[in-house]
Motif scaffolding. Structure first.
Motif, short mmCIF file in Angstrom:
data_model
loop_
_atom_site.label_atom_id
_atom_site.label_comp_id
_atom_site.label_asym_id
_atom_site.label_seq_id
_atom_site.Cartn_x
_atom_site.Cartn_y
_atom_site.Cartn_z
N UNK B 248 0.82 -1.21 0.00
CA UNK B 248 0.00 0.00 0.00
C UNK B 248 0.85 1.26 0.00
N UNK B 250 2.88 4.45 -0.86
CA UNK B 250 2.92 5.43 -1.93
C UNK B 250 4.18 6.27 -1.82
N UNK B 269 -0.83 2.08 -5.74
CA UNK B 269 -1.02 3.30 -4.96
C UNK B 269 -0.62 4.54 -5.75
N UNK B 272 -3.00 5.12 -8.66
CA UNK B 272 -4.28 5.66 -8.18
C UNK B 272 -4.12 7.15 -7.89
N UNK B 273 -2.99 7.52 -7.31
CA UNK B 273 -2.77 8.94 -7.01
C UNK B 273 -2.68 9.74 -8.31
N UNK B 289 -7.23 1.73 -6.87
CA UNK B 289 -6.87 1.47 -5.47
C UNK B 289 -7.58 0.24 -4.95
N UNK B 292 -6.30 -3.31 -4.48
CA UNK B 292 -5.52 -3.71 -3.29
C UNK B 292 -6.35 -4.57 -2.35
#
Lengths: 287, 314, 348
Positions: B248, B250, B269, B272-273, B289, B292
């Motif tokens: 997870x 980032x 991560x 997704x950001x 995300x 996950x």
């Protein structure tokens, strides 16, 4: 006999070498931060291809130039202040929520206590990575974009579950007899909590405080998502993001910031690590 | 039999009245009241956002507007055929598995070392723990400096000891960038795993290892047939936490490579950001995300199992 | 209307799921009496005491203290009881003084009065000079005295003791037992005392209630319970070594205490029952000799029978030999094989 002794000495040497190797691996980045912080630029920015210049030592006199730059010309101290204020607020919220909840799960929730406790603990596994996107929406709805309040609202999502679990363990370790004795001695359950349980749980509460604070220091994702103004950033966001704007890296000052923030946290964290571990492994270590 | 009741000399008996119980005595109610705030908070700020994440992944929501239109599985359909997503998913698994494997090997060895008595053990333990305690973002930025394209001290050292002749551009080459990310993950996680393993080792009763020594078992036999099986539950816990923290993460990827070079090091991560926050496509970001989730569910189930097995064994 | 006991329980029950920890207990404890609840671990004696204290809610039944019904609505703090736990449950963060003062602070007593009472109670138990210490700086015996002082300081209506002597070493225990008894006689507070130690029970109790599997098997004075056990459980639980039980016929067990089973030649001239006793093993225990063996004419000869000979009887006994042993008829007890209950005494 002598052969045996030789083997023993060899074993001893191997042990020390292994310990040394691990330590070097763990610590050399910090050592490198330290060197960078206090090196003069002329000593620092020498290409790595120059094998005659050894980077692992001070070749020139150490300097405070980078440190001065960090404290006087960057927002580092503002970020430190932000972090401390946010940390303090999060710690207060965490303790107010987690301590009563931990006690309730440990003593007052009967057979449901165990299951609810595990349930709350499992939410600790739901990572910021899953939540930062919906949060960005929620924060926008509340108009908290670019506000430290967004962080204060959100950070307890990872401190409350773990601290509740931690406190539950601490309260369980207080002998039941003592609480029952106090109830017989004339106190209500609530008074027992105030006069007997809390004084006995001080070290546990302190552990939760430290844990909550260090977790706040660890966060990068939420701060990155919610905060955009330089003067509202935390250390963990400001240092890596704001100090390297525009491809100009002030490595000396950057490393100074990393070093000065990491060392105190590491020292405090170390004092409490055994208790965190005991909390994390409560299930697997039973018996 | 019993003598007439005499009061204690000089002390008047205390008058006792039977007071009815109040809220402060009602345990079940008190229990619920004390639990409620934390529970409500967790439901409101973990449960609800989690549900929202699922909802968003079925919508075309963007961070710019507040409208919310249902698009069904379209986000999933889009990302699942997206090579960049596939690569990120693969990277997430790869980073987690490789780094956790290395972490366990290192942690078991380091725990063996730390378990032996030697001078300066406490100092060594303190130093070993620093990578785990230091804020991850700051540690990551420290590593970017160590891997710097011009001033990398690692390159210097390798060349100085004639271990290599080439100059490595750590963040310029996809393979090297991945190696760098894994190194940082391992560096950060192994102290944590070591301390957990050590806690497990101290909980093994001394009689067991002593009995094995008396029985003449060699070190390797003792380690593989006695210590390792006994340590399995605790190592499982360490691995599971490690998997959660690495998969997870980032900060490390974002600060070291920003997913580069050529988007080769993206993980779920960071992707997704990029899609959700930087690209303002909340729906797609949420969908990325949520991939996950299977990992986390598996971890949670394994963790509960370990806990239960340990309880049964106790 | 029958006269009520100071503490009474009526059909008291406590179930933990399927387990009936306390299974319908009617007790009546007189004012000023010291009643011992005696039984093996898990017999429900502690649960019974905890229900009286209010720490456990009964599944069914009623408890009365001083004629007043104490139900769920009366929390422990309002029951006017004092309790001494097996662990003493001293507050580790408070000094001995603050420990003893704690129950008095609860009722809002003025500081000066508290000081007087604490010092009075501490003096009674000889710990006046230890009041500034914390529990971990005290020895086991001293902790026990602090716990007793704390129990007595509030002048409770009922004392509850949960094996308060079991954490003391053997020598200290005998003295503490004596002191406890003396102190209870002196202040005359109704006392319930839980123990699994029959010596403690015999020495302390005005009456003993022997419990097993959630029920009271017999209640009475120590002497009565020892001499006239109501069933085979009580017969074998009390006394060390326990009462010998021999199958006399299909329906009947014959019981006699080892100390009543003596060589015939040393028996007093009274009516006796004589047995042929083959001695397998002799144990010298200083004050007496224990003989293990079996009765030759008994239906089941493999059953071990024990004889306890005081050191004053010097008759030579050789292992492997058979001797004539006798039991006075008045010391013989009969039990029903099926129910284990005692039959009319002495009809052997």
């Amino acid at each position: 006999m002598t052969a045996r002794r030789a083997v023993r000495i060899l074993k001893r040497i191997a042990l020390y070498l292994a310990a040394l190797a691990f330590t070097v691996f763990a610590v050399f980045p910090f050592y490198w931060m330290f060197l960078t912080t206090f090196k003069q630029n002329k000593d620092l920015y020498v290409g790595g291809t120059d094998l005659s210049h050894i980077p692992w030592i001070f070749n020139l006199r150490p300097t405070l130039e980078h440190v001065n730059l960090l404290f006087q010309q960057t927002l580092y101290l503002t970020w430190v202040r932000n972090t401390v204020l946010i940390g303090a607020a999060v710690v207060v919220i965490t303790i107010v929520l987690a301590v009563p909840a931990g006690y309730s799960l440990a003593r007052l929730s009967g057979r449901w206590g165990e299951r609810l406790g595990i349930g709350i603990f499992l939410t600790y596994l739901v990572p910021p990575t899953l939540l930062f996107i919906p949060f960005s929406r929620v924060i926008a709805v509340f108009g908290l974009q670019n506000s430290v309040w967004a962080l204060i609202l959100v950070y307890p999502t990872f401190t409350v579950p773990f601290c509740t679990w931690l406190m539950m363990g601490f309260f369980r370790s207080i002998p039941r007899d003592i609480e029952e004795q106090a109830m017989i001695d004339g106190y209500s359950r609530l008074a027992v909590i105030r006069k007997v349980v809390l004084p006995l749980a001080v070290s546990g509460i302190l552990t939760a405080v430290i844990f909550a604070f260090t977790q706040v220091m660890q966060d990068f994702v939420y701060a990155l998502t919610f905060i955009s103004s330089l003067d509202k950033m935390t250390v963990s966001l400001g240092v890596p993001v704001a100090l390297v704007r525009g491809d100009v890296f002030y490595w000396g000052s950057l490393m100074a910031a990393c070093l000065f923030t990491s060392i105190p946290i590491a020292v405090v964290y170390n004092l409490f690590i055994d208790r965190f571990i005991a909390g994390l492994t409560a299930g697997a270590l039973k018996g | 039999m019993a003598l007439p009741r005499e009061t204690q000399p000089g002390l008047a008996p205390v008058v006792l009245t039977m007071r009815r119980r109040t809220l402060a005595d009602k345990e079940a109610l008190l229990g619920r009241l004390m639990l409620a705030p934390a529970l409500l908070y967790v439901i409101a700020l973990v449960g609800v956002p989690f549900g929202l994440a699922v909802l968003l992944s079925f919508s075309s929501a963007t961070s710019g507007s507040l409208d919310f239109s249902w698009v069904g599985l379209r986000n999933y359909a889009t990302i699942i055929v997206d090579p960049q997503f596939q690569h990120a998913l693969w990277n997430t698994l790869r980073f987690a598995i490789i780094s956790q494997f290395l972490v366990i090997v290192l942690a078991l060895t380091a725990a063996q070392v730390l378990d032996a008595a030697f001078a300066g053990k406490r100092v060594v333990r303190f130093l070993l723990l620093m990578p785990w305690a230091a804020p991850v973002a700051l540690a990551a930025i420290g590593w970017t400096w160590i891997f710097d394209s011009t001033f990398s001290v690692i390159n210097w050292t390798l060349r100085y000891f004639h271990l290599t002749k080439t100059w490595y551009y750590w963040f310029g080459d996809p393979t090297l960038a991945m190696v760098a990310i894994i190194i940082v993950h391992v560096w950060r996680m192994f102290p944590f795993a070591t301390v957990i393993t050590l806690a497990g080792m101290t909980s093994i009763p001394h009689e067991i290892s002593e009995a094995a020594v008396v029985d003449g078992a060699s070190f390797s036999r003792r380690f593989f047939q006695i210590n390792l099986p006994l340590l399995t539950p605790i190592i499982t816990v360490a691995v599971l936490f490690g998997v959660v923290f690495t998969s997870t993460d980032l900060g490390v990827v974002y600060l070291l490579t920003r997913g580069g070079p050529y988007n080769s090091t993206h993980v779920l991560a960071s992707l997704a950001f990029q899609r959700g926050i930087l690209g303002a496509n909340l729906g797609q970001g949420a969908a990325v995300a949520l991939f996950l989730l299977p990992v986390l569910v598996v971890v949670a189930i394994l963790m509960l199992r370990t806990a239960r097995r340990a309880e049964v064994g106790a | 209307m029958e006269s009520m006991g100071y503490v009474e329980t009526k059909n008291l029950q406590k179930h933990f799921g399927e387990v009936h920890a306390v299974d319908g207990i009617d007790l009546s404890i007189k004012e000023g009496e010291l009643l011992v609840l005696l039984g093996p671990s898990g017999c429900g004696k502690t649960t019974l005491m905890r229900m009286i204290a209010g720490l456990e809610t009964p599944t069914a039944g009623e408890i009365y203290i001083a004629g007043q019904l104490v139900d769920e609505d009366i929390p422990p703090r309002a029951r006017g009881i004092a309790m001494v736990f097996q662990s003493y449950a001293l507050y580790p963060h408070k000094t001995a003084y603050d420990n003893i003062a704690f129950p008095l602070e609860a009722i809002g007593m003025p500081r000066l009065t508290i000081r007087g009472r604490v010092q009075g109670a501490a003096k009674r138990f000889g710990i006046g000079q230890l009041l500034s210490r914390r529990p971990r700086q005290l020895s086991g015996g001293e902790r026990q005295r602090v716990a007793l002082s704390r129990a007595v300081v509030r002048d409770p209506r009922v004392f509850l003791f949960d094996e308060p002597l079991s954490n003391l070493d053997a020598q200290l225990r005998a003295i503490a037992r004596h002191e406890l008894k003396q102190f209870q006689r002196q202040i005359g507070t109704t006392t319930i005392y839980v123990t699994h130690d029959q010596v403690e029970a015999m020495g302390l109790g005005d009456r003993i209630a022997v419990m097993n599997k959630g029920k009271v098997r017999q209640i009475g004075t120590p002497q009565h319970i020892y001499d006239h056990p109501a069933d085979t459980f009580v017969a074998t639980f009390l006394g060390s070594p326990p009462m010998n039980l021999i199958e006399r016929d299909v329906q009947t067990l014959l019981g006699f205490r080892p100390e009543n089973f003596l060589p015939r030649e040393v028996c007093a001239p009274e009516e006796t029952a004589t047995f042929r006793f083959r001695v397998r093993q002799v144990e010298y225990l200083g004050a007496d000799r224990l003989l293990y063996g079996s009765l030759e004419e008994a239906t089941r000869t493999d059953q071990t029978v024990i004889a306890e000979l005081p050191a004053t009887i010097t008759v030579p006994i050789v292992e492997g030999e058979a001797y004539d042993f006798a039991v006075p008829r008045r010391a013989l007890r009969l039990f029903d094989t099926g129910t284990g209950l005692s039959r009319a005494d002495g009809v052997a």
